[in-house]
Design a protein around this motif. Structure first.
Motif, PDB file in Angstrom:
ATOM      1  N   GLU A  38       4.455  -1.709 -10.556  1.00  0.00           N
ATOM      2  CA  GLU A  38       3.681  -2.949 -10.567  1.00  0.00           C
ATOM      3  C   GLU A  38       4.051  -3.762  -9.329  1.00  0.00           C
ATOM      4  O   GLU A  38       5.219  -4.102  -9.124  1.00  0.00           O
ATOM      5  CB  GLU A  38       3.959  -3.773 -11.821  1.00  0.00           C
ATOM      6  CG  GLU A  38       3.102  -5.039 -11.868  1.00  0.00           C
ATOM      7  CD  GLU A  38       3.399  -5.929 -13.059  1.00  0.00           C
ATOM      8  OE1 GLU A  38       2.448  -6.395 -13.698  1.00  0.00           O
ATOM      9  OE2 GLU A  38       4.590  -6.162 -13.338  1.00  0.00           O
TER      10      GLU A  38
ATOM     11  N   ARG B   6       2.626   1.770  -3.370  1.00  0.00           N
ATOM     12  CA  ARG B   6       1.702   2.313  -4.373  1.00  0.00           C
ATOM     13  C   ARG B   6       1.481   3.803  -4.163  1.00  0.00           C
ATOM     14  O   ARG B   6       1.360   4.563  -5.135  1.00  0.00           O
ATOM     15  CB  ARG B   6       0.376   1.568  -4.321  1.00  0.00           C
ATOM     16  CG  ARG B   6      -0.699   2.165  -5.212  1.00  0.00           C
ATOM     17  CD  ARG B   6      -1.870   1.244  -5.385  1.00  0.00           C
ATOM     18  NE  ARG B   6      -1.542   0.152  -6.299  1.00  0.00           N
ATOM     19  CZ  ARG B   6      -2.401  -0.827  -6.608  1.00  0.00           C
ATOM     20  NH1 ARG B   6      -3.598  -0.850  -6.053  1.00  0.00           N
ATOM     21  NH2 ARG B   6      -2.049  -1.775  -7.443  1.00  0.00           N
TER      22      ARG B   6
ATOM     23  N   ARG C 127       0.825  -1.210   0.000  1.00  0.00           N
ATOM     24  CA  ARG C 127       0.000   0.000   0.000  1.00  0.00           C
ATOM     25  C   ARG C 127       0.860   1.262   0.000  1.00  0.00           C
ATOM     26  O   ARG C 127       0.567   2.233  -0.690  1.00  0.00           O
ATOM     27  CB  ARG C 127      -0.924  -0.003   1.215  1.00  0.00           C
ATOM     28  CG  ARG C 127      -1.954  -1.132   1.213  1.00  0.00           C
ATOM     29  CD  ARG C 127      -2.883  -1.015   2.403  1.00  0.00           C
ATOM     30  NE  ARG C 127      -3.717   0.177   2.298  1.00  0.00           N
ATOM     31  CZ  ARG C 127      -4.341   0.735   3.331  1.00  0.00           C
ATOM     32  NH1 ARG C 127      -4.201   0.212   4.539  1.00  0.00           N
ATOM     33  NH2 ARG C 127      -5.096   1.800   3.161  1.00  0.00           N
TER      34      ARG C 127
ATOM     35  N   TYR D 166      -6.490  -8.634  -3.979  1.00  0.00           N
ATOM     36  CA  TYR D 166      -7.342  -8.518  -5.165  1.00  0.00           C
ATOM     37  C   TYR D 166      -8.167  -7.236  -5.109  1.00  0.00           C
ATOM     38  O   TYR D 166      -8.338  -6.538  -6.113  1.00  0.00           O
ATOM     39  CB  TYR D 166      -8.270  -9.728  -5.276  1.00  0.00           C
ATOM     40  CG  TYR D 166      -7.675 -10.902  -6.018  1.00  0.00           C
ATOM     41  CD1 TYR D 166      -7.017 -10.734  -7.239  1.00  0.00           C
ATOM     42  CD2 TYR D 166      -7.780 -12.192  -5.512  1.00  0.00           C
ATOM     43  CE1 TYR D 166      -6.471 -11.809  -7.915  1.00  0.00           C
ATOM     44  CE2 TYR D 166      -7.237 -13.279  -6.184  1.00  0.00           C
ATOM     45  CZ  TYR D 166      -6.585 -13.077  -7.387  1.00  0.00           C
ATOM     46  OH  TYR D 166      -6.043 -14.148  -8.054  1.00  0.00           O
ATOM     47  N   ALA D 167      -8.700  -6.928  -3.920  1.00  0.00           N
ATOM     48  CA  ALA D 167      -9.531  -5.730  -3.779  1.00  0.00           C
ATOM     49  C   ALA D 167      -8.739  -4.461  -4.052  1.00  0.00           C
ATOM     50  O   ALA D 167      -9.295  -3.455  -4.497  1.00  0.00           O
ATOM     51  CB  ALA D 167     -10.140  -5.685  -2.373  1.00  0.00           C
ATOM     52  N   GLU D 168      -7.435  -4.509  -3.795  1.00  0.00           N
ATOM     53  CA  GLU D 168      -6.575  -3.346  -4.040  1.00  0.00           C
ATOM     54  C   GLU D 168      -6.045  -3.325  -5.473  1.00  0.00           C
ATOM     55  O   GLU D 168      -5.338  -2.395  -5.859  1.00  0.00           O
ATOM     56  CB  GLU D 168      -5.393  -3.363  -3.064  1.00  0.00           C
ATOM     57  CG  GLU D 168      -5.785  -3.230  -1.605  1.00  0.00           C
ATOM     58  CD  GLU D 168      -5.985  -1.790  -1.182  1.00  0.00           C
ATOM     59  OE1 GLU D 168      -5.767  -0.893  -2.021  1.00  0.00           O
ATOM     60  OE2 GLU D 168      -6.353  -1.564  -0.015  1.00  0.00           O
ATOM     61  N   GLY D 169      -6.356  -4.361  -6.243  1.00  0.00           N
ATOM     62  CA  GLY D 169      -5.906  -4.400  -7.623  1.00  0.00           C
ATOM     63  C   GLY D 169      -4.505  -4.933  -7.819  1.00  0.00           C
ATOM     64  O   GLY D 169      -3.894  -4.717  -8.876  1.00  0.00           O
ATOM     65  N   PHE D 170      -3.971  -5.662  -6.824  1.00  0.00           N
ATOM     66  CA  PHE D 170      -2.637  -6.237  -6.960  1.00  0.00           C
ATOM     67  C   PHE D 170      -2.732  -7.608  -7.632  1.00  0.00           C
ATOM     68  O   PHE D 170      -3.492  -8.469  -7.173  1.00  0.00           O
ATOM     69  CB  PHE D 170      -1.971  -6.402  -5.590  1.00  0.00           C
ATOM     70  CG  PHE D 170      -1.747  -5.118  -4.843  1.00  0.00           C
ATOM     71  CD1 PHE D 170      -0.972  -4.112  -5.391  1.00  0.00           C
ATOM     72  CD2 PHE D 170      -2.318  -4.919  -3.592  1.00  0.00           C
ATOM     73  CE1 PHE D 170      -0.762  -2.926  -4.705  1.00  0.00           C
ATOM     74  CE2 PHE D 170      -2.114  -3.740  -2.896  1.00  0.00           C
ATOM     75  CZ  PHE D 170      -1.335  -2.738  -3.461  1.00  0.00           C
ATOM     76  N   PRO D 171      -1.975  -7.862  -8.697  1.00  0.00           N
ATOM     77  CA  PRO D 171      -1.931  -9.219  -9.253  1.00  0.00           C
ATOM     78  C   PRO D 171      -1.443 -10.193  -8.183  1.00  0.00           C
ATOM     79  O   PRO D 171      -0.446  -9.933  -7.508  1.00  0.00           O
ATOM     80  CB  PRO D 171      -0.923  -9.101 -10.406  1.00  0.00           C
ATOM     81  CG  PRO D 171      -0.878  -7.642 -10.736  1.00  0.00           C
ATOM     82  CD  PRO D 171      -1.131  -6.922  -9.447  1.00  0.00           C
TER      83      PRO D 171
END
Length: 274
Positions: A118, A111, A108, A132-137
């Motif tokens: 990435e 980012r 976090r 996943y909710a934070e958009g991390f692969p």
């Protein structure tokens, strides 16, 4: 990997077969069998076999106990191309959520500092909905205790293959591992993939007689020791790797915390409770 671009399907298959061949040739059974066969191929070696075989067995035993480094891969893959900036975070599934929480907090903040970075998770922790909710692969590998009927060697081979594919795909500039004990499959993947910076986040210090393999510590460029509520004693093992001591790694910043009254109301705690 060459400079022309990512590997094709056949090239990936060939690389996987090379890694499998390397694992087989460096297995205890192969090395012991090869030593015996070589003695029969050259009969004069049979005279010293009763002495040389225990030496080989002792060396392999020391490797399995982590007292001696294992043979390295003969082919280091140089990664080129890919995102300008990428980091792979590997929190393990420990007793609680400490490893994952620290890496989640790190992700976090990274980012916030660099929105174009990435950030990729590779983890044995099952709480995948959070990154996943934070958009991390996010890539998940069930821990060895979840695999019924699978021995440690098979699980580590799977760990090596999965992590190698992740590193080949994302080509990170940094790899951060948070766990008390480095998996052999992870170390083998790092032995074949040239990641510029490898960091180990470890809350405790190294004690004498530690079960951590001797070649595991030296596989990293930096060891980060986050602070805790209880001070830690100094490390008792000389390893020569740069260390960095940092304050506790908190998930949320102070400005994100609830006020005391709000927290008590949300949790159903009386306002005058101590």
């Amino acid at each position: 990997m060459d400079e022309e671009g990512p590997r094709t399907g056949p090239e990936r298959r060939e690389a996987a077969l090379r890694r499998e061949l390397w694992r087989v040739r460096n297995s205890a059974s192969f090395r012991l069998g090869h030593h015996v066969i070589e003695a029969f191929r050259r009969p004069w070696r049979l005279l010293v076999l009763p002495f040389s075989l225990p030496v080989v067995m002792w060396g392999i035993g020391m490797e399995l106990l982590g007292r001696r480094p294992r043979p390295m891969s003969d082919s280091m893959i140089q990664l080129r191309g890919g995102p300008a900036r990428c980091v792979v975070l590997f929190p393990t599934n420990g007793v609680g959520f400490g490893h994952f929480t620290r890496m989640y907090a790190l992700a976090r903040r990274l980012r916030k500092q660099d929105p174009d970075l990435e950030i990729v998770f590779f983890t044995t922790q099952p709480t995948l909905h959070l990154p996943y909710a934070e958009g991390f692969p996010t890539y998940h590998l069930a821990g060895p205790k979840r695999m019924q009927g699978m021995d440690a060697d098979a699980w580590n081979a799977m760990c090596q293959e999965m992590l190698t594919l992740v590193l080949e795909t994302h080509r990170p500039q940094s790899f951060v591992f948070d766990g008390a004990f480095p998996y052999r499959g992870m170390l083998d993947a790092l032995a074949t993939i040239d990641v510029p910076q490898k960091v180990w986040v470890r809350r405790g210090m190294f004690r004498k007689g530690t079960s951590v393999p001797v070649d595991a510590i030296g596989r990293f460029d930096l060891i980060v020791h986050p602070g805790d509520a209880v001070p830690h004693a100094a490390s008792e093992v000389e390893h020569g790797v740069e260390e960095l001591h940092v304050p506790p790694m908190l998930l949320i910043d102070p400005e994100e915390m609830w006020a005391r009254e709000t927290a008590r109301r949300r949790l159903g705690v009386p306002q005058n409770a101590r």
